[in-house]
Design an enzyme around this catalytic site. Structure first.
Site, PDB file in Angstrom:
ATOM      1  CE1 TYR A   1      35.439 -56.255 -35.034  1.00 29.19           C
ATOM      2  CE2 TYR A   1      33.090 -55.614 -34.577  1.00 29.19           C
ATOM      3  CZ  TYR A   1      34.237 -56.530 -34.495  1.00 29.19           C
ATOM      4  OH  TYR A   1      34.056 -57.698 -34.007  1.00 29.19           O
TER       5      TYR A   1
ATOM      6  CB  THR B   1      18.264 -55.953 -26.203  1.00 34.59           C
ATOM      7  OG1 THR B   1      18.012 -55.861 -27.631  1.00 34.59           O
ATOM      8  CG2 THR B   1      16.815 -55.532 -25.617  1.00 34.59           C
TER       9      THR B   1
HETATM   10  P1  NAD Z   1      40.504 -60.722 -29.310  1.00 34.13           P
HETATM   11  O1  NAD Z   1      41.043 -59.238 -29.232  1.00 34.13           O
HETATM   12  O2  NAD Z   1      40.448 -61.456 -27.884  1.00 34.13           O
HETATM   13  O3  NAD Z   1      41.446 -61.630 -30.174  1.00 34.13           O
HETATM   14  C1  NAD Z   1      41.770 -61.086 -31.443  1.00 34.13           C
HETATM   15  C2  NAD Z   1      43.025 -61.545 -31.637  1.00 34.13           C
HETATM   16  O4  NAD Z   1      43.568 -61.030 -32.977  1.00 34.13           O
HETATM   17  C3  NAD Z   1      44.177 -61.126 -30.620  1.00 34.13           C
HETATM   18  O5  NAD Z   1      44.748 -62.026 -30.252  1.00 34.13           O
HETATM   19  C4  NAD Z   1      45.032 -60.116 -31.496  1.00 34.13           C
HETATM   20  O6  NAD Z   1      46.112 -59.930 -30.817  1.00 34.13           O
HETATM   21  C5  NAD Z   1      45.075 -60.644 -32.683  1.00 34.13           C
HETATM   22  N1  NAD Z   1      45.253 -59.758 -33.821  1.00 34.13           N
HETATM   23  C6  NAD Z   1      44.648 -58.425 -33.965  1.00 34.13           C
HETATM   24  N2  NAD Z   1      45.234 -57.774 -35.291  1.00 34.13           N
HETATM   25  C7  NAD Z   1      46.253 -58.813 -35.676  1.00 34.13           C
HETATM   26  C8  NAD Z   1      47.206 -58.771 -36.693  1.00 34.13           C
HETATM   27  N3  NAD Z   1      47.155 -57.635 -37.617  1.00 34.13           N
HETATM   28  N4  NAD Z   1      47.908 -59.753 -37.126  1.00 34.13           N
HETATM   29  C9  NAD Z   1      47.849 -60.993 -36.167  1.00 34.13           C
HETATM   30  N5  NAD Z   1      47.157 -61.103 -35.108  1.00 34.13           N
HETATM   31  C10 NAD Z   1      46.041 -59.934 -34.926  1.00 34.13           C
HETATM   32  O7  NAD Z   1      39.029 -60.778 -29.663  1.00 34.13           O
HETATM   33  P2  NAD Z   1      38.018 -61.946 -29.641  1.00 34.13           P
HETATM   34  O8  NAD Z   1      36.915 -61.679 -28.946  1.00 34.13           O
HETATM   35  O9  NAD Z   1      38.448 -63.276 -29.672  1.00 34.13           O
HETATM   36  O10 NAD Z   1      37.524 -61.993 -31.350  1.00 34.13           O
HETATM   37  C11 NAD Z   1      37.936 -62.919 -32.163  1.00 34.13           C
HETATM   38  C12 NAD Z   1      37.220 -62.613 -33.734  1.00 34.13           C
HETATM   39  O11 NAD Z   1      35.923 -62.654 -33.428  1.00 34.13           O
HETATM   40  C13 NAD Z   1      37.517 -61.320 -34.198  1.00 34.13           C
HETATM   41  O12 NAD Z   1      37.632 -61.302 -35.703  1.00 34.13           O
HETATM   42  C14 NAD Z   1      36.119 -60.507 -33.893  1.00 34.13           C
HETATM   43  O13 NAD Z   1      35.836 -59.572 -34.815  1.00 34.13           O
HETATM   44  C15 NAD Z   1      35.192 -61.755 -33.983  1.00 34.13           C
HETATM   45  N6  NAD Z   1      33.920 -61.549 -33.119  1.00 34.13           N
HETATM   46  C16 NAD Z   1      34.054 -61.574 -31.654  1.00 34.13           C
HETATM   47  C17 NAD Z   1      32.855 -61.592 -30.956  1.00 34.13           C
HETATM   48  C18 NAD Z   1      32.938 -61.574 -29.458  1.00 34.13           C
HETATM   49  O14 NAD Z   1      31.929 -61.514 -28.729  1.00 34.13           O
HETATM   50  N7  NAD Z   1      34.050 -61.873 -28.832  1.00 34.13           N
HETATM   51  C19 NAD Z   1      31.762 -60.941 -31.689  1.00 34.13           C
HETATM   52  C20 NAD Z   1      31.680 -60.658 -32.851  1.00 34.13           C
HETATM   53  C21 NAD Z   1      33.063 -61.078 -33.767  1.00 34.13           C
END
Ligand code: NAD
Ligand code: UDP
Length: 320
Positions: free
Chosen positions: A149, A214
């Site tokens: 990741y 944390t």
């Molecule tokens: P999530 O898993 O709920 O959403 C990710 C989405 O991407 C899913 O719907 C999944 O099906 C889709 N996906 C994955 N691979 C794919 C592909 N090859 N083609 C098309 N769709 C694809 O995760 P989230 O928490 O909503 O995170 C969304 C983004 O935010 C990510 O890029 C994640 O790295 C980033 N992020 C989230 C957090 C958090 O706290 N939620 C923190 C840091 C970064």
């Protein structure tokens, strides 16, 4: 706030993506949601399918994407995001960060639109600087269980800057810190769904390690506000978006127990390998650039999140 137009959201059926699609529609924009449902869910976007401005494209973005017509912008959110999800799908995670990001950057180049890409606090790894500023280069183990990741997102950032420098693509990198709220999957393994579900079921809360590590938790509405502001800003980033109120995980467990109003135990389990010991964003850059800072406090955000998980549990109980 956001210019009305036609936007593409990758990962639009996920937790953050579905809230972003909803916010864009509320601003009268048209939305093309691209998702392969690897970690996302159709329930997240089901109500949006009734909106004529919303279109779902079921597609794996590691394959090239072709979109006819103009785009006002791309929000690239597709990627597994929870430690449990990316441990289950390490190759998919690396591919979406590398090939998927390349495909969407090419689309931005072809259509001439701006693209915002979502990176993460994980690019700082187990940080040796605290709180983390955007200038910090990080402390990442590339071969550990989180490497798939962390390195996928570090590559995403490098590739985004290369397209900007070589092809002049208008880009913006945001580094998202732990965000929570309704539509997280109850089984995604992250601490917020785990603790909420455990509290609602009257089970012991599972604290990993001694709970001194944390984190700081940003409510989803605040994050979406930050994403829209950064899209409209004329800055390449990277910019941290997160809530700077930091607390140890053991303290977080105690707050959830107090909030639930129940008498619950804590069970201590092994700390996963390379689990960052501290994490807290320095958000001076976002505040200075676009006047952004989180408004929703932990109690208020947890209330809405608990209500969501409560409703899901009731649904599941009715279905079984
Ligand atoms: P999530 O898993 O709920 O959403 C990710 C989405 O991407 C899913 O719907 C999944 O099906 C889709 N996906 C994955 N691979 C794919 C592909 N090859 N083609 C098309 N769709 C694809 O995760 P989230 O928490 O909503 O995170 C969304 C983004 O935010 C990510 O890029 C994640 O790295 C980033 N992020 C989230 C957090 C958090 O706290 N939620 C923190 C840091 C970064
Ligand atoms: N954690 C925990 N109990 C759980 C799930 C997670 O104590 O049931 C801890 C985890 O070890 C980490 C923190 O909570 O220190 C946040 O974990 P999460 O998976 O939500 O996201 P991370 O910040 O590690 O990406």
């Amino acid at each position: 706030m956001i210019t009305v137009g036609r936007y593409l959201v990758t990962g639009g059926a996920g937790f953050i993506g579905s809230h972003l699609c909803e916010a864009l529609l509320a601003h009268q924009c048209e939305v093309i949601c691209v998702d392969n449902f690897l970690t996302g869910r159709s329930e997240n976007i089901r109500p949006l399918l009734r909106n004529p401005n919303f279109e779902l494209l079921e597609h794996d973005i590691i394959e090239p994407i072709r979109i006819s017509g103009a785009l006002a912008g791309i929000f690239h959110l597709a990627s597994p995001a929870s430690p449990v999800d990316y441990a289950k799908f390490p190759i998919e995670t690396l591919r979406v960060g590398a090939l998927g990001t390349d495909n969407v950057l090419q689309l931005a180049r072809q259509t001439g639109c701006k693209i915002l890409v979502s990176s993460t606090s994980e690019v700082y790894g187990d940080p040796l600087e605290h709180p983390q500023k955007e200038t910090y280069w990080g402390n990442v183990n590339p071969i550990g269980p989180r490497g798939c990741y962390d390195e996928s997102k570090r590559y995403l950032e490098a590739l985004t800057m290369a397209y900007r420098r070589v092809h002049g693509v208008r880009t913006c990198i945001i580094r998202i810190f732990n965000t929570y709220g309704p539509r997280m999957r109850s089984d995604d393994g992250r601490v917020v769904p785990n603790f909420c579900i455990q509290a609602l079921k009257g089970q012991a809360l599972t604290v990993f390690g001694d709970g001194t590590q944390t984190r700081s938790f940003c409510y989803i509405d605040d994050l979406i506000d930050g994403i829209l502001r950064m899209f409209m800003a004329d800055d390449p980033g990277p910019v941290n978006l997160g809530n700077p109120s930091e607390l140890p995980i053991l303290e977080f467990a105690k707050r959830i127990i107090a909030f639930s109003g129940r008498k619950l135990d804590i069970s201590y389990l092994a700390l996963p390998e390379d689990d960052p010991k501290t994490r807290c964003p320095d958000i001076t850059k976002a505040a200075t650039l676009v006047g952004w800072k989180p408004k929703v406090g932990l109690e208020q955000g947890l209330k809405k999140t608990m209500e969501y998980f409560q409703a899901r549990l009731q649904q599941e109980n009715r279905a079984s």
